[in-house]
Motif scaffolding. Structure first.
Motif, PDB file in Angstrom:
ATOM      1  N   UNK A  17     -48.975  -3.859  37.803  1.00 58.54           N
ATOM      2  CA  UNK A  17     -49.877  -3.959  36.359  1.00 58.54           C
ATOM      3  C   UNK A  17     -51.041  -5.043  36.763  1.00 58.54           C
ATOM      4  N   UNK A  18     -51.087  -5.451  37.730  1.00 54.45           N
ATOM      5  CA  UNK A  18     -51.989  -6.243  37.972  1.00 54.45           C
ATOM      6  C   UNK A  18     -53.339  -5.189  38.352  1.00 54.45           C
ATOM      7  N   UNK A  19     -52.749  -4.608  39.555  1.00 52.44           N
ATOM      8  CA  UNK A  19     -54.029  -3.870  40.075  1.00 52.44           C
ATOM      9  C   UNK A  19     -54.776  -3.008  39.249  1.00 52.44           C
ATOM     10  N   UNK A  20     -54.094  -2.458  38.417  1.00 56.52           N
ATOM     11  CA  UNK A  20     -54.231  -1.759  37.024  1.00 56.52           C
ATOM     12  C   UNK A  20     -55.136  -2.125  36.283  1.00 56.52           C
ATOM     13  N   UNK A  21     -55.614  -3.281  36.159  1.00 52.43           N
ATOM     14  CA  UNK A  21     -56.565  -4.109  35.013  1.00 52.43           C
ATOM     15  C   UNK A  21     -56.721  -4.740  36.092  1.00 52.43           C
ATOM     16  N   UNK A  22     -56.959  -5.175  37.116  1.00 55.17           N
ATOM     17  CA  UNK A  22     -58.227  -5.222  38.472  1.00 55.17           C
ATOM     18  C   UNK A  22     -59.188  -3.951  38.082  1.00 55.17           C
ATOM     19  N   UNK A  23     -58.818  -2.922  38.389  1.00 54.37           N
ATOM     20  CA  UNK A  23     -59.338  -1.795  39.203  1.00 54.37           C
ATOM     21  C   UNK A  23     -59.651  -0.629  37.635  1.00 54.37           C
ATOM     22  N   UNK A  24     -58.855  -0.583  36.744  1.00 51.74           N
ATOM     23  CA  UNK A  24     -59.255   0.203  35.168  1.00 51.74           C
ATOM     24  C   UNK A  24     -58.756   1.199  35.222  1.00 51.74           C
ATOM     25  N   UNK A  25     -57.859   1.185  36.358  1.00 51.45           N
ATOM     26  CA  UNK A  25     -56.731   2.642  36.975  1.00 51.45           C
ATOM     27  C   UNK A  25     -55.375   3.070  36.352  1.00 51.45           C
ATOM     28  N   UNK A  26     -55.466   3.527  34.550  1.00 51.45           N
ATOM     29  CA  UNK A  26     -54.471   2.828  33.872  1.00 51.45           C
ATOM     30  C   UNK A  26     -53.326   4.612  34.180  1.00 51.45           C
ATOM     31  N   UNK A  27     -53.463   5.117  34.977  1.00 53.41           N
ATOM     32  CA  UNK A  27     -52.628   6.536  35.578  1.00 53.41           C
ATOM     33  C   UNK A  27     -51.847   5.886  34.911  1.00 53.41           C
ATOM     34  N   UNK A  28     -50.509   6.279  33.864  1.00 61.40           N
ATOM     35  CA  UNK A  28     -49.349   5.955  33.869  1.00 61.40           C
ATOM     36  C   UNK A  28     -48.260   6.298  35.197  1.00 61.40           C
ATOM     37  N   UNK A  29     -48.811   7.136  36.129  1.00 64.12           N
ATOM     38  CA  UNK A  29     -47.616   7.574  37.148  1.00 64.12           C
ATOM     39  C   UNK A  29     -47.511   6.162  37.773  1.00 64.12           C
ATOM     40  N   UNK A  30     -48.048   4.734  37.397  1.00 71.99           N
ATOM     41  CA  UNK A  30     -48.345   3.517  38.430  1.00 71.99           C
ATOM     42  C   UNK A  30     -47.804   2.734  37.634  1.00 71.99           C
ATOM     43  N   UNK A  31     -47.107   2.852  36.132  1.00 67.31           N
ATOM     44  CA  UNK A  31     -46.659   2.009  35.688  1.00 67.31           C
ATOM     45  C   UNK A  31     -45.170   2.374  34.992  1.00 67.31           C
ATOM     46  N   UNK A  32     -45.428   4.061  34.555  1.00 68.97           N
ATOM     47  CA  UNK A  32     -44.469   5.362  33.577  1.00 68.97           C
ATOM     48  C   UNK A  32     -43.359   5.901  34.498  1.00 68.97           C
ATOM     49  N   UNK A  33     -41.632   5.741  34.594  1.00 70.00           N
ATOM     50  CA  UNK A  33     -40.900   6.465  34.819  1.00 70.00           C
ATOM     51  C   UNK A  33     -40.946   7.650  34.737  1.00 70.00           C
ATOM     52  N   UNK A  34     -41.205   7.645  33.143  1.00 72.99           N
ATOM     53  CA  UNK A  34     -40.633   8.953  32.606  1.00 72.99           C
ATOM     54  C   UNK A  34     -42.201   9.925  32.521  1.00 72.99           C
ATOM     55  N   UNK A  35     -43.417   9.411  32.763  1.00 77.53           N
ATOM     56  CA  UNK A  35     -44.161   9.948  33.249  1.00 77.53           C
ATOM     57  C   UNK A  35     -44.961  10.347  34.433  1.00 77.53           C
ATOM     58  N   UNK A  36     -44.055   9.718  35.173  1.00 76.26           N
ATOM     59  CA  UNK A  36     -44.397   9.909  37.333  1.00 76.26           C
ATOM     60  C   UNK A  36     -43.199  11.083  37.314  1.00 76.26           C
ATOM     61  N   UNK A  37     -42.086  10.799  36.834  1.00 76.49           N
ATOM     62  CA  UNK A  37     -41.211  11.804  37.109  1.00 76.49           C
ATOM     63  C   UNK A  37     -41.240  13.145  36.438  1.00 76.49           C
ATOM     64  N   UNK A  38     -41.847  13.268  34.981  1.00 76.03           N
ATOM     65  CA  UNK A  38     -42.042  14.281  34.876  1.00 76.03           C
ATOM     66  C   UNK A  38     -43.761  15.140  35.513  1.00 76.03           C
ATOM     67  N   UNK A  39     -43.831  14.571  36.164  1.00 69.81           N
ATOM     68  CA  UNK A  39     -45.035  15.530  37.410  1.00 69.81           C
ATOM     69  C   UNK A  39     -44.509  15.369  38.523  1.00 69.81           C
ATOM     70  N   UNK A  40     -43.717  15.260  39.155  1.00 72.82           N
ATOM     71  CA  UNK A  40     -43.056  15.628  40.083  1.00 72.82           C
ATOM     72  C   UNK A  40     -42.741  14.909  41.024  1.00 72.82           C
TER      73      UNK A  40
END
Length: 140
Positions: A27-50
């Motif tokens: 979460x801290x890295x996402x804020x610093x980098x601006x990369x808020x792709x949900x595969x890096x914080x949302x289990x449901x989304x990550x699993x849904x894309x394999x």
């Protein structure tokens, strides 16, 4: 004191570190980098894309892997080239953490250029997550 080229030999280990990553760090890295792709914080989304679950950012993994080399040479400006191939994601469980193991060894020396190529082995649970990870450092 920075390492000296003449003191190195091919195959010599020069850096080793375990880097721990948990969901809070992502979460801290996402804020610093601006990369808020949900595969890096949302289990449901990550699993849904394999994916096997939430995964660490590739750029976080790349940065974490070069850290031990930077510490060894004593100055990030001495890293004149750094390249990796992303070979496997770094799953980050919740609760818990993933441990990224980094080992750097001298892969080549260039006395004329005053550089050393450091080959990095970067693994999680024994599986390589970065392939052909190499940093070229300028030494005295």
């Amino acid at each position: 004191m920075a390492p000296r080229l003449q003191d190195l030999e091919v195959g010599q280990e020069v850096a080793r570190r375990e880097v721990v990553v948990d969901r809070a760090r992502l979460v801290r890295y996402a804020a610093a980098s601006g990369d808020f792709n949900p595969i890096h914080w949302n289990e449901r989304v990550a699993l849904s894309v394999g994916l096997p679950g939430v995964i660490a950012h590739g750029m976080w993994t790349m940065g974490a892997a070069v850290g031990p080399v930077v510490d060894w040479v004593g100055d990030p400006g001495r890293v004149v080239d750094y390249q990796v191939r992303f070979t496997r994601p770094v799953p980050v469980p919740d609760p818990g953490h993933a441990t990224v193991d980094v080992v750097g060894a001298v892969g080549a020396l260039d006395a004329e250029a005053g550089t050393a190529r450091i080959d990095l082995t970067v693994t999680v649970e024994g599986q390589r997550v970065l392939g052909k990870a190499q940093a070229v450092v300028r030494l005295s």
